[in-house]
Scaffold this active site. Structure first.
Site, short mmCIF file in Angstrom:
data_model
loop_
_atom_site.label_atom_id
_atom_site.label_comp_id
_atom_site.label_asym_id
_atom_site.label_seq_id
_atom_site.Cartn_x
_atom_site.Cartn_y
_atom_site.Cartn_z
N SER B 225 0.84 -1.21 0.00
CA SER B 225 0.00 0.00 0.00
C SER B 225 0.87 1.25 0.00
O SER B 225 0.55 2.24 -0.68
CB SER B 225 -0.94 -0.01 1.21
N ARG B 229 0.32 3.58 -3.22
CA ARG B 229 -0.31 4.87 -2.97
C ARG B 229 0.52 5.99 -3.59
O ARG B 229 0.01 6.84 -4.32
CB ARG B 229 -0.47 5.11 -1.47
N ASN B 233 -0.65 7.97 -7.07
CA ASN B 233 -0.89 9.42 -7.04
C ASN B 233 0.01 10.14 -8.03
O ASN B 233 -0.45 11.00 -8.78
CB ASN B 233 -0.64 9.97 -5.64
#
Lengths: 156, 290
Positions: B225, B229, B233
């Protein structure tokens, strides 16, 4: 977007830079920050202490000033008393001296008076004796009446 | 955009391809832009000229642009921080030192807020993560064609300037964090304690296979994660910049300016999230028991 050996390279670089940061970047700055914090805290404490000490000193100086004033007024009062005493003493001494001198003068006058009286008495006696001698030379023997004459002289 | 006419799809793909250096095997057919085919007679170490070549190079290849930029940015960061560290005194801080102290106090206070254990490595690691990821993300704000244009002029086929849009980079860092989690969990709790934490929780002991599966997924989800992440992004932000760059040049600023301003928030936030989660994971690794 293929997974390749870049992954391993990045991991190795990560550990390298974390180690570098831990060794050469973080400690000096954090230590300097802590030291500065301590320095500022010490400075503030010293300032506070100085202020406190100043207060104490001003209080003490006021006390000392007050004491000095009290002492000075005491000394002045004492001096005034002493001066009054001295003046009194001087007055008394002068009076005593005067009295003494008057008494001496009186004594002397009395002595002189006594001496003059004595001399006068002697002269009057001599005169009386001389008169009586002159009278008696004609009438009586001087020797016979000398006793009587001395008695008169004593009474004078 | 390069001087020859290319389609939008080619432009996008071109911008999302890393400059890859690796080995092409003997007998590999290289197809260049004009469609000529060249068969390699022997194993060749070279830069990939197409995305297919980069893929065919397999694992033993390096994304030169990602590695180069992330190395350069880390050196840039630590050049200034080291300079500030040498300047550090108890006197009045000025200029660079002031800024560096501000950053370090910010990092220090957020680490103190979430890390309760005792480890002198965590705060410097948080600083490294935050500063490095911030700079890598920051490359996104440089107009998208500037550096690739320079690289293209120098003869490089691809040039991706934002290292954090390369999953190799984000996974590289999250795997490092994962290794640290394993290391400190084992060190603090002991191998038995670490195993017990994974196996005897949340259900009773006799259900330990279920526990192990649940906690194992939870453990593995941490690096995945973290990496996805950040990558997601930054990749999405990059794609949007590329799409904006496809519009006529006189209207681009209407979209690119607001997006760039918004992106300033995102790059900072993503760096901060990566840092904070790492610190939290470190804290969990240092906690004796539930």
């Amino acid at each position: 977007m293929n997974i390749n050996v870049t992954l391993v390279g990045q991991t190795i670089m990560f550990f390298m830079f974390v180690w570098f940061c831990m060794k050469f970047v973080w400690p000096p700055i954090v230590n300097a920050l802590a030291a500065r914090k301590q320095l500022i805290a010490d400075g503030l404490a010293a300032g506070e202490r100085g202020k406190h000490e100043l207060e104490l000193a001003s209080k003490r100086s006021a006390e000392v000033l007050h004491d000095a004033k009290v002492k000075a007024s005491e000394i002045i009062a004492q001096a005034e008393k002493r001066s009054a005493q001295i003046v009194d003493e001087a007055k008394n001494a002068a009076k005593e001296e005067g009295d003494r001198m008057i008494a001496a003068a009186k004594a002397e006058v009395e002595q002189e008076l006594f001496r003059v009286k004595e001399a006068l008495r002697q002269q009057v006696a001599d005169l009386a004796v001389a008169g009586a001698e002159k009278i008696l030379r004609r009438e009586v023997d001087a020797k016979a009446h000398a006793e009587l004459l001395t008695a008169i002289k004593e009474q004078l | 955009m390069s001087s020859e006419m290319i389609t939008s799809s080619e432009y996008i793909k071109h911008h999302l391809q890393n400059l890859t250096y690796g080995k092409l095997p003997a007998g590999y057919e290289r197809v260049d832009h004009e469609g000529h085919t060249e068969v390699l007679t022997q194993d060749t170490w070279t830069l990939a000229h197409t995305a297919a070549e980069a893929r065919d190079m397999g694992f033993m290849a390096v994304n030169v642009d990602s590695m180069g930029w992330s190395l350069f940015l880390a050196l840039f960061l630590f050049f200034f921080f080291r300079k500030a560290a040498k300047m550090a005194t108890t006197g009045v801080p000025t200029g660079l030192l002031n800024f560096v102290e501000w950053v370090i106090e910010f990092i220090d206070s957020s680490v103190r807020g979430s890390f309760t254990g005792k480890n002198d490595m965590v705060a410097p690691m948080a600083l490294t993560i935050f500063g490095w990821i911030f700079l890598m993300n920051f490359m996104d704000l440089i107009p998208i064609d500037y550096l690739p244009f320079v690289a293209h002029s120098a003869g490089l086929p691809f040039f991706k300037v934002v290292p954090s849009t390369d999953p190799n980079v984000t996974f590289g860092m999250s795997i490092a964090v994962f290794l640290l989690i394993l290391y400190y969990s084992t060190k603090v709790k002991g191998p038995g304690g670490f195993f017990a934490e994974l196996a005897f929780h949340p259900f009773p002991k006799w259900m330990f296979p279920v526990n192990l599966a649940l906690e194992g997924v939870g453990l593995l989800a941490k690096p995945v994660s973290l990496a996805l992440r950040l990558f997601g992004n930054m990749y999405a932000g990059e794609v949007i910049f590329i799409l904006i760059a496809l519009m006529p040049f006189w209207i681009q600023w209407v979209l690119s300016l607001p997006w760039a301003i918004f992106h300033i928030l995102i790059i900072t936030l993503q760096a901060f999230i990566f840092m904070t989660l790492t610190v939290v994971y470190m804290d969990m690794a240092h906690q004796e028991s539930h």
